[in-house]
Scaffold this motif. Structure first.
Motif, PDB file in Angstrom:
ATOM      1  N   GLU A   3      -3.590  -6.869  -5.129  1.00  0.00           N
ATOM      2  CA  GLU A   3      -3.609  -5.691  -4.269  1.00  0.00           C
ATOM      3  C   GLU A   3      -3.368  -4.452  -5.109  1.00  0.00           C
ATOM      4  O   GLU A   3      -2.590  -4.463  -6.068  1.00  0.00           O
ATOM      5  N   THR A 100      -3.021  -0.667   0.686  1.00  0.00           N
ATOM      6  CA  THR A 100      -2.180  -0.631   1.883  1.00  0.00           C
ATOM      7  C   THR A 100      -1.999   0.803   2.338  1.00  0.00           C
ATOM      8  O   THR A 100      -2.111   1.757   1.546  1.00  0.00           O
ATOM      9  N   ASP A 101      -1.707   0.994   3.623  1.00  0.00           N
ATOM     10  CA  ASP A 101      -1.421   2.336   4.131  1.00  0.00           C
ATOM     11  C   ASP A 101      -0.234   2.955   3.410  1.00  0.00           C
ATOM     12  O   ASP A 101      -0.183   4.171   3.177  1.00  0.00           O
ATOM     13  N   HIS A 102       0.725   2.128   3.043  1.00  0.00           N
ATOM     14  CA  HIS A 102       1.914   2.624   2.341  1.00  0.00           C
ATOM     15  C   HIS A 102       1.533   3.285   1.017  1.00  0.00           C
ATOM     16  O   HIS A 102       1.955   4.409   0.733  1.00  0.00           O
ATOM     17  N   ASP A 103       0.736   2.591   0.220  1.00  0.00           N
ATOM     18  CA  ASP A 103       0.374   3.136  -1.088  1.00  0.00           C
ATOM     19  C   ASP A 103      -0.618   4.289  -0.970  1.00  0.00           C
ATOM     20  O   ASP A 103      -0.614   5.212  -1.787  1.00  0.00           O
ATOM     21  N   GLU A 104      -1.464   4.269   0.046  1.00  0.00           N
ATOM     22  CA  GLU A 104      -2.361   5.400   0.279  1.00  0.00           C
ATOM     23  C   GLU A 104      -1.552   6.652   0.605  1.00  0.00           C
ATOM     24  O   GLU A 104      -1.897   7.759   0.174  1.00  0.00           O
ATOM     25  N   ASP A 315      -3.764  -7.690   8.397  1.00  0.00           N
ATOM     26  CA  ASP A 315      -2.320  -7.446   8.483  1.00  0.00           C
ATOM     27  C   ASP A 315      -2.037  -6.309   9.464  1.00  0.00           C
ATOM     28  O   ASP A 315      -1.328  -5.360   9.150  1.00  0.00           O
ATOM     29  N   PHE A 318      -2.754  -2.766   8.327  1.00  0.00           N
ATOM     30  CA  PHE A 318      -1.961  -2.206   7.237  1.00  0.00           C
ATOM     31  C   PHE A 318      -2.700  -2.282   5.906  1.00  0.00           C
ATOM     32  O   PHE A 318      -2.577  -1.391   5.065  1.00  0.00           O
ATOM     33  N   ARG A 319      -3.426  -3.357   5.701  1.00  0.00           N
ATOM     34  CA  ARG A 319      -4.175  -3.531   4.458  1.00  0.00           C
ATOM     35  C   ARG A 319      -5.658  -3.314   4.723  1.00  0.00           C
ATOM     36  O   ARG A 319      -6.260  -3.981   5.561  1.00  0.00           O
ATOM     37  N   LYS A 320      -6.229  -2.385   3.988  1.00  0.00           N
ATOM     38  CA  LYS A 320      -7.639  -2.043   4.159  1.00  0.00           C
ATOM     39  C   LYS A 320      -8.371  -2.298   2.843  1.00  0.00           C
ATOM     40  O   LYS A 320      -7.950  -1.812   1.798  1.00  0.00           O
TER      41      LYS A 320
END
Length: 361
Positions: A3, A100-104, A315, A318-320
């Motif tokens: 990822e 992931t949305d978090h890292d974006e 997920d 959340f994961r794209k």
């Protein structure tokens, strides 16, 4: 599964939102692709309309008989039309990245947009390298994994379309390694004379390699040259004089200064920096460079599905993921000159040229 995560250097608030992509050279083979028999890389998309895993490329040899004249009877003296075929297998090629949305959110750049750009470059890079691998291949076997026995058998069948150094006599016994060992850095460089010799080999090979026709009656070959071979050719005094004196032109249009394609004796020479060297096999252990003088139908490109983008969300969103995929096959076209399609295979549109490839000091 790997990822994509935001690296620490991209998380500070004041970072610019632009990103730089690693440089990937555009596919220099693209301009030589086409769907007709006059193309160096012939495209066939038969499988985009029907099911299957192979595309067949056909070859019809010229008639060689004398025919009849006057009152001679033609019936019973007809000539057999000699046709051959080669099937190119297609396979799926794909790659993807996941963000992931978090890292974006943390990253100063749009990771998904960067991923799309990187995947496009990957696909261009992959196709170019596959074409190079096909040109270097030994009867469908990757050059790097082919045995000496396979190379010698290939050379035996293709002796009239493989050149070692600057003399055909360097291949006296169809021994691939022995012929490579005769290439020296003094007499084995790529020169204008070597290009002309490779062209004559293409014209006199049996069966002959057909040039590409332009403007109805202009006949051209194209040589895809290793960068070190291209360097030696551009430094050849004969080539330099030809570019300096043959025709007047602006400085920015002269290959001596621009590093563009060279033209000599009906051959367009294109530098392909990604062609690999063969290490330590020449005279005194020098590296050897490989170049390819090509005519029509040198390579077959079979497409079942053109390059397209794909997406994946999982997920709970959340994961794209973003990906690319295509289904294709790329092979050097080989047709048998014996009794059957697979007997005494010869490379249909290529003269392989091995020359000195000593690195810059």
């Amino acid at each position: 599964m790997a990822e994509t995560i935001a690296t620490p250097g991209l998380t500070p608030q004041q970072w610019d939102d632009k990103f730089f992509r690693e440089y990937v050279r555009s596919n220099r083979f693209k301009r030589y692709m086409g769907t007709n028999e006059n193309s160096i890389i012939q495209l066939k998309e038969d499988l985009t309309r029907k099911k299957g895993d192979k595309v067949t490329f056909a070859n019809v040899r010229k008639l060689r008989g004398p025919g009849v004249t006057g009152r001679s009877i033609l019936e019973g003296n007809e000539e057999e039309l000699d046709s051959r075929s080669m099937a190119v297998q297609v396979d799926t090629v794909r790659n993807a990245v996941v963000v992931t949305d978090h890292d974006e959110q943390l990253s100063a750049i749009g990771l998904r947009d960067a991923g799309r750009s990187a995947l496009k470059d990957w696909a261009l890079d992959k196709m170019r390298n596959d074409i190079i691998d096909a040109l270097r291949s030994i009867n469908g076997v990757s050059y790097g994994t082919a045995t000496e026995t396979q190379k010698d058998a290939w050379l035996t069948d293709n002796a009239d379309r493989v050149l070692f150094g600057n003399a055909r006599s360097n291949n006296a016994a169809n021994d691939h390694s022995a012929a490579l060992a005769l290439i020296s850095n003094t007499t084995g460089k790529l020169t204008a004379a070597t290009v002309s010799l490779a062209k004559r080999m293409a014209q006199t090979a049996d069966p002959a390699i057909r040039p590409v026709r332009l403007n109805e009656d202009e006949e051209w070959f194209v040589m895809f040259a290793h960068p070190l071979a291209f360097r030696d050719l551009s430094q050849d005094p004969v080539m330099q004089q030809a570019n300096r004196d043959a025709r007047p032109r602006a400085v920015m249009d002269n290959p001596i200064f621009t590093g563009g394609s060279l033209v000599w004796d009906g051959v367009i020479i294109r530098e392909i920096p990604e062609i690999p060297s063969i290490a330590g096999v020449g005279d005194s252990g020098i590296d050897v460079a490989t170049s390819f003088l090509c005519g029509a139908q040198a390579v077959g490109l079979a497409w079942a599905s053109r390059l397209k983008s794909t997406t994946n969300v999982r997920d709970y969103g959340f994961r794209k993921g973003v990906g690319v995929q295509e289904m294709r096959g790329i092979e050097k076209l080989l047709f048998g000159k014996g009794n059957g399609d697979l007997d005494d295979l010869v490379q249909h549109g290529v003269v392989t040229v091995y020359t000195a490839g000593v690195a810059d000091l």
